[in-house]
Design a protein around this motif. Structure first.
Motif: not given
Ligand SMILES: [Mn+2]
Length: 311
Positions: A299, A258-259, A71, A215, A254-256, A213, A262
């Motif tokens: 993920n 994920h962060s 992943d 995160s 998308w990555y936001q 932004n 996390e």
């Protein structure tokens, strides 16, 4: 006899009992040994706009056959993934029967130490998870909060005469004693705005999250030690998930997402999650949203697998 390409596609990823397995092309685990239990929940009763969410779980499982096992950080599939097979006749009954059947599946996964991963279906299916978590005898009753990604707050008491509407699901969760943290909201009725305020519900709405932004998040100190994550794909920007019933512009990246997950996994132990409201056939022949959902699920499994957070 040689199989046609369609037949081969159908067979790919299918286990001995004929149940198509999430990432079955790469991973084969028994129910007992798998950390993750996929629970398909193809409910579509109260959808208000675009239709097709009942086809969501099958489309996600189909798309998952194309995933790579790595992943980007680890191989979550090595912890085992098993796709459960809820009783089809129970699922074809009333919404109440449907939710009862899915609740049974989720409860059985949770109590045996697995991580249930529910595939919607309309958002109402999350209520089955909330009920399973809150059952008396559940190790997580009274100790679990919900991290909720969505364009809509889903806090209505009743919608179109239906208290089991997708638009009411977080209200029902809140009533069961589950504390909420909402992210990505950008569509609210005035009573929902008031309800959030009066009940001290935590949130970071889409405009703030995207413009600043954001995160990572910080849970309030009194937020419970266990976490269930509910992801409505319309919480993302519709450029990522166009195939959903009620798309709203200006969503999360998308990555936001994920962060943010996390950061949540560093603070609370994640016991399960769902991905709901994918409506594959709003865009026939277009598979990007199906694959994005499968990738997202894998993920998030990775984030859980790597998390060292213990309550
Ligand atoms: Mn929504």
């Amino acid at each position: 006899m040689a199989l046609s390409n369609t037949e081969k596609r159908h067979e790919y990823g299918t286990d001995k009992s004929g149940v198509k397995q999430f990432l079955g092309s790469e991973v084969s685990s028994s129910a007992e040994e798998a950390l993750f239990h996929i629970i398909p929940a193809p409910l579509e009763k109260s959808v208000s706009y675009g239709t097709g969410t009942s086809k969501g779980p099958a489309a996600i499982i189909e798309a998952s056959q194309q995933l790579e096992k790595w992943d980007g950080f680890s191989v979550p599939g090595d912890r085992g993934i098993f796709t459960r097979n809820p009783d089809k006749s129970a699922l074809s009954g009333s919404t109440e029967n449907f939710l009862e059947e899915i609740e049974k599946e989720i409860y059985s996964s949770l109590k045996d130490g697995h991580v249930p991963v529910m595939l919607g279906g309309e958002h109402t299916v999350s209520l089955a998870a909330f009920k399973a978590i809150s059952r008396s005898g559940s190790p997580f009753a009274g100790k679990t909060g919900i991290l909720h990604f969505d364009a809509h707050s889903d806090l209505r008491d009743i919608y179109e005469g239906d208290r089991l509407s997708h638009a009411c699901v977080m209200r029902r969760g809140f009533e069961l004693g589950l504390q909420l943290f909402q992210i990505g909201i950008r569509s609210l009725s005035p009573p929902e705005v008031l309800f959030r305020k009066e009940n001290g519900i935590s949130f970071i709405d889409a405009r703030e999250a995207v413009e600043k932004n954001i995160s990572s998040i910080a849970f309030p100190e009194d937020f419970p030690e266990y976490l269930y994550i509910s992801i409505d794909v319309d919480g993302f920007d519709p450029s990522i998930f166009p195939a959903t019933g009620t798309p709203e512009p200006g969503g999360l990246g998308w990555y936001q997402v994920h962060s943010i997950i996390e950061s949540a996994a560093k603070q609370r132990k994640i016991i399960g999650f769902d991905v709901v409201e994918l409506a594959p056939f709003t865009h026939p022949g277009f598979h990007a949203s199906d694959f994005a959902a499968a990738r997202l699920i894998y993920n998030v499994m990775g984030i859980i697998e790597r998390s060292t957070c213990k309550p």
